[in-house]
Design an enzyme around this catalytic site. Structure first.
Site, mmCIF file in Angstrom:
data_model
loop_
_atom_site.group_PDB
_atom_site.id
_atom_site.type_symbol
_atom_site.label_atom_id
_atom_site.label_comp_id
_atom_site.label_asym_id
_atom_site.label_seq_id
_atom_site.Cartn_x
_atom_site.Cartn_y
_atom_site.Cartn_z
ATOM 1 N NE ARG A 1 -3.789 0.709 2.039
ATOM 2 C CZ ARG A 1 -4.982 0.803 2.628
ATOM 3 N NH1 ARG A 1 -5.128 1.528 3.724
ATOM 4 N NH2 ARG A 1 -6.019 0.159 2.144
ATOM 5 C CG HIS B 1 -8.626 0.294 -2.380
ATOM 6 N ND1 HIS B 1 -7.759 -0.719 -2.035
ATOM 7 C CD2 HIS B 1 -9.316 0.592 -1.247
ATOM 8 C CE1 HIS B 1 -7.921 -1.021 -0.753
ATOM 9 N NE2 HIS B 1 -8.861 -0.240 -0.260
ATOM 10 C CD GLN C 1 -12.929 -1.716 -0.061
ATOM 11 O OE1 GLN C 1 -12.052 -1.459 0.738
ATOM 12 N NE2 GLN C 1 -14.097 -2.192 0.306
ATOM 13 C CG ASP D 1 -13.451 6.490 -0.199
ATOM 14 O OD1 ASP D 1 -13.388 6.333 1.041
ATOM 15 O OD2 ASP D 1 -12.447 6.473 -0.940
ATOM 16 C CB CYS E 1 -13.880 1.361 0.795
ATOM 17 S SG CYS E 1 -13.395 3.093 0.876
ATOM 18 N NE ARG F 1 -10.687 -4.906 1.333
ATOM 19 C CZ ARG F 1 -9.871 -3.909 1.703
ATOM 20 N NH1 ARG F 1 -10.280 -3.001 2.553
ATOM 21 N NH2 ARG F 1 -8.651 -3.785 1.188
#
Ligand code: CP
Ligand code: NVA
Length: 308
Positions: A103, A130, A133, A225, A265, A293
């Site tokens: 990340r 991402h 996700q 988000d 998310c 996840r």
């Protein structure tokens, strides 16, 4: 080498269904306490130059449940943080690990890690995308709606990394996708073009609009988000002003289908991109989404490791 860096490039249309099936199977086995040590003795290095709760915990626990182990490599502790190159890091880690999840800020750094290394690389979020996700999100939608094809997902808010990946993922899944963002904060043309390319094959429709209500109209899934992503903290006050009409609240939910579900998310900022009554209300499935996840990442790990 099987990487998972860019949803458009790395996940085929058929492969997406396969990954969702493995993720569902992983979930079933986990719930029933059935051992599934598909990655017995394997290792995963997890490089983080940004914070994380869900991505870190799910990959770490996921590797353990698959019979392997994960190492948390924080930017503050490893030599990347002091200027060691991606080139050298890729070579060194390839000699000791079986895979890397990273990340970070620059998407190109993840691409370079894969290019210079000789082990699978998984993108745990960049400024641009991402992708991990997305598999959890599609799994969650499928669980709640039964299937994906033909559903409409509306994303309202900042055209950020999550929005870019949603465009890629929904088009692959044959879902209609509408993005409602201010003109200067919409998704880059590159992602719209990629989605349109896949939409031609899967039959989905893409709508880019500045009107949040046009985006949300008759949607089956409403998604948002944060307005201030990691690295943009200095712009927070300005962003709160720019995005104030793009909040997901009961009025916006009111134009979606009555049985629409709400996804985020996470982490969420109640009172900004979403109101408390929506995220904590009956249409919200955000904690199922977060749990997924774990199951989705196990599917990604198994697919990358066993096909490399
Ligand atoms: N959604 C997500 O990636 O959460 P974390 O930042 O906690 O990993
Ligand atoms: N867009 C957010 C997602 C966090 C999971 C960020 O990049 O900070």
């Amino acid at each position: 080498m099987k990487h998972y860096i860019d949803f458009h490039e790395d996940v085929g249309i058929e492969e997406l269904n396969y990954l969702l099936d493995i993720a569902a199977d992983m979930k079933d086995k986990t719930k029933k306490g059935i051992k599934h040590h598909y990655l017995d003795g394997k290792t995963l290095g997890m490089i983080f130059t940004k914070s994380s709760t869900r991505t870190r915990v799910s990959f770490e626990v996921g590797m353990y449940q698959l019979g392997g182990m994960a190492l948390f490599l924080s930017n503050n502790d490893i030599q990347i943080g002091r200027g060691e190159t991606i080139y050298d890091t890729a070579h060194v880690l390839s000699g000791m690990l079986d895979g890397i999840m990273i990340r970070t800020f620059k998407h190109q750094d993840v691409v370079d890690l894969a290019k210079f290394g000789s082990i699978p690389v998984i993108n745990g979020l960049t400024d641009d995308q991402h992708p991990t996700q997305m598999l959890a999100d599609l799994l969650t939608i499928k669980e709640h709606k039964g299937s994906l094809k033909g559903l409409k997902l509306a994303y309202v808010g900042d055209g950020n990394n999550v929005a870019n990946s949603l465009l890629q993922a929904c088009a692959k899944a044959g879902m209609d996708v509408a993005i409602g963002s201010p003109a200067d904060y919409t998704c880059p043309e590159k992602y719209v073009k990629q989605a349109e390319e896949d939409a031609k094959i899967t039959g989905s429709k893409i709508l880019m609009t500045t009107d949040p209500f046009e985006a949300a109209a008759d949607a089956d899934v409403i998604y948002t988000d944060t307005w201030t992503s990691m690295g943009q903290e200095a712009e927070k006050a300005k962003r709160v002003e720019i995005f104030k009409d793009y909040q997901v609240n009961s009025k916006l939910m009111g134009v979606a289908h009555k049985d629409a579900i709400f996804l985020h998310c996470l982490p969420a900022y109640r009172g900004y991109e979403v109101t408390e009554d929506v995220i904590d209300g009956p249409q919200s499935v955000v904690f199922d989404e977060a749990e997924n996840r774990l199951h989705a990442h196990k599917a990604i790990l198994v697919n990358c490791y066993l096909n490399s």
